[in-house]
Design an enzyme around this catalytic site. Structure first.
Site, PDB file in Angstrom:
ATOM      1  CB  CYS A   1      -0.846   0.050   1.268  1.00 40.90           C
ATOM      2  SG  CYS A   1      -2.186  -1.116   1.254  1.00 40.90           S
TER       3      CYS A   1
ATOM      4  CE1 TYR B   1      -6.006  -4.748   6.644  1.00 40.52           C
ATOM      5  CE2 TYR B   1      -4.414  -6.054   5.414  1.00 40.52           C
ATOM      6  CZ  TYR B   1      -4.719  -4.950   6.195  1.00 40.52           C
ATOM      7  OH  TYR B   1      -3.734  -4.053   6.522  1.00 40.52           O
TER       8      TYR B   1
ATOM      9  N   GLY C   1       9.387  -7.285  -0.571  1.00 42.44           N
ATOM     10  CA  GLY C   1       8.635  -6.129  -0.103  1.00 42.44           C
ATOM     11  C   GLY C   1       9.561  -4.978   0.206  1.00 42.44           C
TER      12      GLY C   1
ATOM     13  NE  ARG D   1       0.860 -11.632   0.077  1.00 44.01           N
ATOM     14  CZ  ARG D   1       1.903 -10.843   0.388  1.00 44.01           C
ATOM     15  NH1 ARG D   1       1.744  -9.810   1.190  1.00 44.01           N
ATOM     16  NH2 ARG D   1       3.086 -11.070  -0.130  1.00 44.01           N
TER      17      ARG D   1
ATOM     18  CG  LEU E   1      12.723  -9.789   7.113  1.00 44.65           C
ATOM     19  CD1 LEU E   1      13.164  -9.988   8.556  1.00 44.65           C
ATOM     20  CD2 LEU E   1      13.329  -8.482   6.580  1.00 44.65           C
TER      21      LEU E   1
HETATM   22  C1  FNR Z   1       2.960  -4.266   2.976  1.00 41.22           C
HETATM   23  N1  FNR Z   1       2.412  -5.547   2.866  1.00 41.22           N
HETATM   24  C2  FNR Z   1       1.213  -5.723   2.196  1.00 41.22           C
HETATM   25  N2  FNR Z   1       0.715  -6.969   1.981  1.00 41.22           N
HETATM   26  C3  FNR Z   1      -0.380  -7.157   1.224  1.00 41.22           C
HETATM   27  O1  FNR Z   1      -0.791  -8.298   1.030  1.00 41.22           O
HETATM   28  N3  FNR Z   1      -1.033  -6.082   0.668  1.00 41.22           N
HETATM   29  C4  FNR Z   1      -0.613  -4.806   0.847  1.00 41.22           C
HETATM   30  O2  FNR Z   1      -1.168  -3.862   0.291  1.00 41.22           O
HETATM   31  C5  FNR Z   1       0.520  -4.605   1.693  1.00 41.22           C
HETATM   32  N4  FNR Z   1       0.972  -3.337   1.972  1.00 41.22           N
HETATM   33  C6  FNR Z   1       2.217  -3.152   2.525  1.00 41.22           C
HETATM   34  C7  FNR Z   1       2.780  -1.875   2.580  1.00 41.22           C
HETATM   35  C8  FNR Z   1       4.083  -1.690   3.056  1.00 41.22           C
HETATM   36  C9  FNR Z   1       4.692  -0.314   3.044  1.00 41.22           C
HETATM   37  C10 FNR Z   1       4.821  -2.827   3.487  1.00 41.22           C
HETATM   38  C11 FNR Z   1       6.244  -2.662   3.984  1.00 41.22           C
HETATM   39  C12 FNR Z   1       4.255  -4.066   3.485  1.00 41.22           C
HETATM   40  C13 FNR Z   1       3.202  -6.737   3.241  1.00 41.22           C
HETATM   41  C14 FNR Z   1       4.212  -7.076   2.155  1.00 41.22           C
HETATM   42  O3  FNR Z   1       3.565  -7.472   0.963  1.00 41.22           O
HETATM   43  C15 FNR Z   1       5.178  -8.213   2.587  1.00 41.22           C
HETATM   44  O4  FNR Z   1       4.420  -9.388   2.739  1.00 41.22           O
HETATM   45  C16 FNR Z   1       5.895  -7.904   3.902  1.00 41.22           C
HETATM   46  O5  FNR Z   1       6.435  -6.598   3.870  1.00 41.22           O
HETATM   47  C17 FNR Z   1       7.010  -8.908   4.169  1.00 41.22           C
HETATM   48  O6  FNR Z   1       7.956  -8.919   3.123  1.00 41.22           O
HETATM   49  P1  FNR Z   1       9.347  -8.100   3.208  1.00 41.22           P
HETATM   50  O7  FNR Z   1       9.022  -6.651   3.318  1.00 41.22           O
HETATM   51  O8  FNR Z   1      10.082  -8.596   4.422  1.00 41.22           O
HETATM   52  O9  FNR Z   1      10.068  -8.431   1.924  1.00 41.22           O
END
Ligand code: FNR
Length: 367
Positions: free
Chosen positions: A25, A184, A329, A232, A307
């Site tokens: 987002c 959600y 992410g 997801r 991560l």
């Molecule tokens: C997210 N994440 C997320 N997940 C999702 O399913 N829909 C979304 O819109 C969002 N929005 C979102 C915004 C921001 C700024 C972050 C940092 C994360 C979760 C994201 O898709 C991911 O699953 C997690 O951030 C873990 O992965 P990373 O960041 O460790 O690579």
């Protein structure tokens, strides 16, 4: 060729590599109308030129009430759909596939965007806030008390997902992902922590997963057989009495039977709990889901997220057979060209591999 750099197919869609942008987002629809802006074009466009195989959009709400914040993207009307077109076209022009994540925030809706220096918490009525809905009147701590959904509310949400999917495909998206993670709406039905219903939508495992299966079927019906549909999930709630990895492993074959092409395994979000975060911390859940699918004879692909930050780490996850694709992410926020680096670090000298370096950037190829 490294596995992460190799193409992967979902139905007729051939994706150039297995490094995909996680949905994130941006809370940047400044007019609060769910219409994406230049920010989204530049942000997602940079990841397309940065070599991502597939760009997953941010959670795009299927109804106005399904937005996490007033600044979320929406896909409940044609104006919103049309605003995505230049982004879809730009991604395609640069070799990336693009998938829309369809979402409804349920009991976690109507909050302020988490931007520093801005007002936080729930959005009050006089600030444009709205009533939130959920399976049961069980609030997420600190957020609004949800209204228990009626049968017709449930039917409307299922139809909203299907209509939104159709709109997304009409505008040129290659695929859609149903967001059933992070507490959600759909996840809140899956988990016994938030679903205390005693009708056909709650109680037993089969009843709790019913809404997700119905959304999936409705979306599949509407988009036809050629379009990939992804889901997801949160692999686990990280709470003893909550949704467990075993539940995800049980759900996965049911999704596969209904034509789900891909399960994207995240975790948490339905309760504020301490998550044992560390490199690849959600990969074991993805691996369990993939194992259940393969044991059931399903080819449905699985994505791992959380991560994954190093190119060798990403490759090892795929080599071990824990997942078929990795999502990035936060690392992709700081490094939009991560896949180009992966190409450099994992491939041989030949830059004409499946992750194409844009001609404009070739002078930046470090060897
Ligand atoms: C997210 N994440 C997320 N997940 C999702 O399913 N829909 C979304 O819109 C969002 N929005 C979102 C915004 C921001 C700024 C972050 C940092 C994360 C979760 C994201 O898709 C991911 O699953 C997690 O951030 C873990 O992965 P990373 O960041 O460790 O690579």
């Amino acid at each position: 060729m490294a596995l992460v750099l190799s193409p992967v197919r979902l139905r007729k869609l051939l994706v150039r590599n297995r490094i995909w942008l996680a949905p994130m987002c941006m809370y940047s629809c400044e007019n609060r109308d769910g219409v994406v802006t230049d920010w989204h074009l530049v942000h997602l466009g940079a990841r397309a030129t940065g070599g991502f195989g597939l760009i997953m959009t941010e959670a795009s709400s299927v109804t106005p009430e399904g937005r996490i914040s007033p600044h979320d993207a929406g896909i409940w009307n044609d104006e919103q759909a049309a605003a995505w077109k230049p982004i879809v076209d730009f991604a395609h022009a640069h070799g990336a596939a693009i998938c829309m994540q369809l979402a409804h925030a349920g009991r976690k809706a109507s909050t302020h965007r988490p931007f520093p220096g801005e007002i936080s918490g729930v959005v009050s009525e006089h600030n444009g806030g709205w009533d939130v809905i959920g399976p049961s009147p069980v609030r997420f701590p600190g957020l609004k008390n949800p209204l228990e959904m009626t049968e017709s509310d449930i039917d409307e949400v299922i139809e909203a997902f299907a209509a939104a999917a159709e709109r997304a495909i009409e505008v040129g998206f290659d695929a859609v992902e149903i967001h059933a993670a992070h507490g959600y709406l759909l996840h809140s039905f899956l988990s016994p922590l938030s679903n205390q219903r005693t009708d056909q939508w709650g109680g037993s495992f089969d009843n709790r997963v019913r809404i997700l299966l119905d959304v999936l079927s409705a979306v599949r019906d509407r988009v036809g057989m050629e379009i990939p549909v992804l889901v997801r999930i949160s692999g686990t709630d990280w709470v003893e009495d909550g949704w467990q990895v075993e539940d995800s492993a049980r759900l996965a074959p049911l999704l596969a039977e209904l034509g789900c092409d891909f399960i994207d395994v995240s975790s948490g979000g339905n309760m504020p709990v301490e998550i044992p975060v560390g490199p690849g911390y959600q990969v074991p859940s993805a691996a369990a889901v993939r194992k259940a699918l393969r044991e059931g004879g399903h080819e449905t692909l699985v994505g791992a997220v959380g991560l994954i930050t190093e190119t060798k780490q990403a490759e090892e996850i795929l080599q071990r057979g824990d997942a078929d694709v990795i999502f990035l992410g936060r690392v992709a926020l700081r490094e939009p060209t991560w896949p180009l680096r992966a190409q450099f670090e994992l491939a041989d000298q030949d830059m004409a591999g499946s992750t194409r370096w844009p001609a404009q950037y070739l002078r930046g190829a470090w060897r």
